[in-house]
Design a protein around this motif. Structure first.
Motif, short mmCIF file in Angstrom:
data_model
loop_
_atom_site.label_atom_id
_atom_site.label_comp_id
_atom_site.label_asym_id
_atom_site.label_seq_id
_atom_site.Cartn_x
_atom_site.Cartn_y
_atom_site.Cartn_z
N GLU A 74 0.95 -1.13 0.05
CA GLU A 74 0.00 -0.04 -0.08
C GLU A 74 0.79 1.25 0.04
OE1 GLU A 74 -3.29 0.81 0.11
OE2 GLU A 74 -3.98 -1.31 0.02
N THR A 75 0.72 2.10 -0.79
CA THR A 75 1.56 3.28 -1.23
C THR A 75 0.18 4.35 -0.85
OG1 THR A 75 0.90 3.81 -3.49
CG2 THR A 75 2.59 2.40 -2.97
N ASP A 76 0.79 5.82 -0.87
CA ASP A 76 -0.41 6.68 -0.65
C ASP A 76 -1.13 6.93 -1.63
OD1 ASP A 76 1.06 7.49 1.87
OD2 ASP A 76 2.40 9.14 0.81
N ASP A 77 -0.85 6.35 -2.96
CA ASP A 77 -1.99 6.21 -3.92
C ASP A 77 -2.48 5.03 -4.25
OD1 ASP A 77 -1.08 8.85 -4.91
OD2 ASP A 77 0.71 8.38 -5.68
N GLY A 78 -2.37 4.12 -3.27
CA GLY A 78 -3.16 2.82 -3.50
C GLY A 78 -2.05 1.75 -3.64
N THR A 192 5.16 8.46 -9.43
CA THR A 192 5.59 8.19 -7.78
C THR A 192 4.71 7.25 -7.28
OG1 THR A 192 4.81 10.04 -7.32
CG2 THR A 192 7.21 10.27 -7.84
#
Length: 193
Positions: A74-78, A192
């Motif tokens: 899981e990143t900040d963007d999903g 990113t």
């Protein structure tokens, strides 16, 4: 005067270093065509023959952004898998995503780094975990007679087995893919995660 010349030489050497561009990108093979998903940050190495440092940089960039190539990370963007499916914009099933490097604008080379799981995207570019083939390895212990000892191997000379009448299973050879010098691009800006 000699000190000034030596200092000038050192400055010239220092500024001449790091002038070989090492580009990094993420590719996926779809129906025999390598598709560029996204560029990763470019690094500069000293010379155009430094393939190993370039490949290592690209693999490290990918590992840092994806937590070692984990599509579920899981990143900040999903999740990484969802980001890649959105970039691709096509359905795909059971394809690994690979990292490539391109040193001094030549050809793309496999860095040896891939995702931990294959990528699966539905028709709407939604990521889902690819189904894992399962085999039933369980035994119904209620019907197994544990009081009967297992047969003892015979000491007789082994015989050559007769040829089987069933078709032999063949294992497909792994495919080798040559990276195109002009890959299909689906994204123009580095992403990113």
């Amino acid at each position: 005067m000699i000190a000034y010349l030596a200092l000038s030489l050192l400055v010239a050497l220092a500024t001449a270093q790091h002038d070989a561009p090492c580009e990094c990108a993420v590719f996926i093979n779809i129906n025999g065509t390598d598709v560029l998903l996204t560029d990763l940050p470019t690094e500069y190495v000293n010379f155009c023959d430094q393939h190993e440092p370039c490949q290592s940089h690209c693999a490290s960039e990918f590992d840092d952004l994806t937590f070692g190539g984990d599509l579920s990370f899981e990143t900040d963007d999903g999740p990484v898998g969802q980001i890649l499916c959105s970039l691709l914009g096509l359905p795909v099933e059971d394809e690994f995503v690979s990292v490539y490097s391109n040193l001094c604008n030549t050809t793309w080379e496999d860095s040896g780094d891939t995702t931990l799981q294959p990528l699966c995207c539905d028709d709407s570019s939604n990521y889902y975990e690819c189904p894992v083939p399962t085999t039933d390895m369980t035994t119904d212990m209620s019907t197994t007679d544990l009081s009967t000892p297992a047969p003892v191997p015979s000491t007789a000379t082994p015989t050559t087995p007769e040829p089987s009448t069933t078709a032999a299973s063949t294992t497909p050879e792994p495919s080798t893919t040559t990276m195109p010098t002009s890959p299909v691009m689906t994204s123009e800006e580095p992403v990113t995660f």
